[in-house]
Design an enzyme around this catalytic site. Sequence first.
Site, PDB file in Angstrom:
ATOM      1  N   HIS A 260      -9.815   2.329   0.348  1.00  0.00           N
ATOM      2  CA  HIS A 260      -8.373   2.074   0.275  1.00  0.00           C
ATOM      3  C   HIS A 260      -8.025   1.548  -1.113  1.00  0.00           C
ATOM      4  O   HIS A 260      -8.330   0.398  -1.457  1.00  0.00           O
ATOM      5  CB  HIS A 260      -7.972   1.061   1.344  1.00  0.00           C
ATOM      6  CG  HIS A 260      -6.496   0.934   1.533  1.00  0.00           C
ATOM      7  ND1 HIS A 260      -5.576   1.606   0.747  1.00  0.00           N
ATOM      8  CD2 HIS A 260      -5.757   0.209   2.416  1.00  0.00           C
ATOM      9  CE1 HIS A 260      -4.353   1.292   1.139  1.00  0.00           C
ATOM     10  NE2 HIS A 260      -4.441   0.448   2.140  1.00  0.00           N
TER      11      HIS A 260
ATOM     12  N   LYS B 268      -9.304   8.573   2.887  1.00  0.00           N
ATOM     13  CA  LYS B 268      -9.842   7.234   2.620  1.00  0.00           C
ATOM     14  C   LYS B 268     -11.279   7.080   3.096  1.00  0.00           C
ATOM     15  O   LYS B 268     -11.953   6.125   2.714  1.00  0.00           O
ATOM     16  CB  LYS B 268      -8.956   6.176   3.269  1.00  0.00           C
ATOM     17  CG  LYS B 268      -7.592   6.003   2.603  1.00  0.00           C
ATOM     18  CD  LYS B 268      -6.834   4.831   3.193  1.00  0.00           C
ATOM     19  CE  LYS B 268      -5.485   4.617   2.503  1.00  0.00           C
ATOM     20  NZ  LYS B 268      -4.474   5.604   2.920  1.00  0.00           N
TER      21      LYS B 268
ATOM     22  N   GLU C 255      -0.807   4.877  14.115  1.00  0.00           N
ATOM     23  CA  GLU C 255      -0.449   6.089  13.371  1.00  0.00           C
ATOM     24  C   GLU C 255      -0.844   7.345  14.139  1.00  0.00           C
ATOM     25  O   GLU C 255      -0.098   8.329  14.164  1.00  0.00           O
ATOM     26  CB  GLU C 255      -1.099   6.102  11.994  1.00  0.00           C
ATOM     27  CG  GLU C 255      -0.646   7.293  11.146  1.00  0.00           C
ATOM     28  CD  GLU C 255      -1.216   7.312   9.749  1.00  0.00           C
ATOM     29  OE1 GLU C 255      -0.707   8.086   8.911  1.00  0.00           O
ATOM     30  OE2 GLU C 255      -2.177   6.565   9.484  1.00  0.00           O
TER      31      GLU C 255
ATOM     32  N   HIS D 140      -2.187   7.958   6.516  1.00  0.00           N
ATOM     33  CA  HIS D 140      -2.469   6.693   5.842  1.00  0.00           C
ATOM     34  C   HIS D 140      -3.804   6.135   6.319  1.00  0.00           C
ATOM     35  O   HIS D 140      -4.515   5.502   5.532  1.00  0.00           O
ATOM     36  CB  HIS D 140      -1.347   5.693   6.126  1.00  0.00           C
ATOM     37  CG  HIS D 140      -1.550   4.356   5.510  1.00  0.00           C
ATOM     38  ND1 HIS D 140      -1.513   4.162   4.143  1.00  0.00           N
ATOM     39  CD2 HIS D 140      -1.831   3.136   6.050  1.00  0.00           C
ATOM     40  CE1 HIS D 140      -1.729   2.884   3.872  1.00  0.00           C
ATOM     41  NE2 HIS D 140      -1.930   2.235   4.999  1.00  0.00           N
TER      42      HIS D 140
ATOM     43  N   PHE E 108       1.655  -3.721   4.006  1.00  0.00           N
ATOM     44  CA  PHE E 108       1.996  -5.069   4.460  1.00  0.00           C
ATOM     45  C   PHE E 108       3.472  -5.347   4.175  1.00  0.00           C
ATOM     46  O   PHE E 108       4.020  -4.898   3.165  1.00  0.00           O
ATOM     47  CB  PHE E 108       1.156  -6.108   3.731  1.00  0.00           C
ATOM     48  CG  PHE E 108      -0.258  -6.253   4.244  1.00  0.00           C
ATOM     49  CD1 PHE E 108      -0.733  -5.500   5.301  1.00  0.00           C
ATOM     50  CD2 PHE E 108      -1.123  -7.165   3.651  1.00  0.00           C
ATOM     51  CE1 PHE E 108      -2.031  -5.634   5.771  1.00  0.00           C
ATOM     52  CE2 PHE E 108      -2.426  -7.313   4.104  1.00  0.00           C
ATOM     53  CZ  PHE E 108      -2.879  -6.553   5.155  1.00  0.00           C
TER      54      PHE E 108
ATOM     55  N   CYS F 239       0.809  -1.222   0.000  1.00  0.00           N
ATOM     56  CA  CYS F 239       0.000   0.000   0.000  1.00  0.00           C
ATOM     57  C   CYS F 239       0.841   1.271   0.000  1.00  0.00           C
ATOM     58  O   CYS F 239       0.294   2.376  -0.062  1.00  0.00           O
ATOM     59  CB  CYS F 239      -0.943   0.001   1.201  1.00  0.00           C
ATOM     60  SG  CYS F 239      -2.023  -1.430   1.219  1.00  0.00           S
TER      61      CYS F 239
END
Length: 409
Positions: A337, A332, A315, A304, A397, A164
């Site tokens: 996403h 988002k 975060e 993010h 990831f 991502c």
Amino acid sequence: MPENGPASITGIGLVTPAGIGRSSNWATVCSGRSTTTPLDILADAPVGFASTVPSTFDIDRFTGRHLSRQYDRSTQFALVAAQAALNDAELTPTVRSDARIAVVIGTAFGGIHTFEDNHTRFHTTGPTAVTTRFLPKGLVNMVSGILSIELRATGPNLVTSTACASGATALGVGLDLLRADSADIVIAGGTDASVTPLLVAGFHKLRALSRSQHRLRQASRPFDRDHDGFVLAEGAGILTLERGSDAAQRGARTYAKLAGYGATADAHHITAPHPEGRGAKEAIHAACRDAGIAPGDIEHVNAHATSTPTGDSIEAAVLAEMTPNAVVTSTKGVTGHTMGAAGAIEAAYTALALSSQTIPPVAHLEQPCAAARALDLVTGAPRTGTFETALSNSFGFGGHNAVLAFTRT
């Protein structure tokens, strides 16, 4: 001549659930309007909703050519966005013919639609049913390869795949190419067409997706107390990057400057972020150092924040510590996403925020989760003000972290 300073963002191309084109995207993101909807193709999947590019998208109509059978859906998104980014930058054919143009595109899944289609053909009919275009359409490198062919770009031609963070990584590599004098113009960004039943099933197994069927339109709710996972989405974001002196010489409009890039690895877990946000903190430090900005002086962050409880909370804690004076959003909530495209799409939104001096709200945020209560989150309506510096965070990831630092001028 090499320049070690920032790159000018002179063109923006967007194909996302929020719209096709820069203007429609920005209007939708600032409105906080949901793009999540139930989909027939996901009727048998464990989660039946996602955010997809508007049905008006038709590459044959946009290009005036019959390309829909030749290119995977992810490449189609990227090609339309890239052409829009070049047009937005007003790069004439003469300028382009004399320039070394690089293409750097990030993607997590490449031609996943093509792979799934040919897998089905193989197992239902046999090897003769596999299409001739299977590999040229599906290979992960082909999105940048096809863009270079279609755009006549003969400079460095690269694909980045850092989950991502892929789109943000591509922009960071693009900045490095300009600084190293390896290109004069860089077409950089990300694309993914990841809304497929197979990928939905896979993310569901990882307990990563929202299951908020009863609140489907508000399922993507970054930093909210009731967040329960992300909404899968698709799209592309492509930026035109130039050296500041080149952009100034031709009188180009500059939305913002890409001033710094930081990339790190958590080296912790295949899917979970480091519990203390170690890699995220180091990436923020690196991006700010590259841009010559102190983290405490950052005025805006496009986070993010995907709407997963663990990721959002980690975060939020990192931002509260590292950028305590920043106004924070996550777009988002509107787009869902978009996977490998997310970092580039959100970089475009960050540049537009600096250019317009307007920060979009976090859609569907009602009550912040505990860790996010320390943040200055934009809620309800866009916030206007004076903002000179910004970050866009992307985490993926495998522990991939990419942070981009921007300045207004």
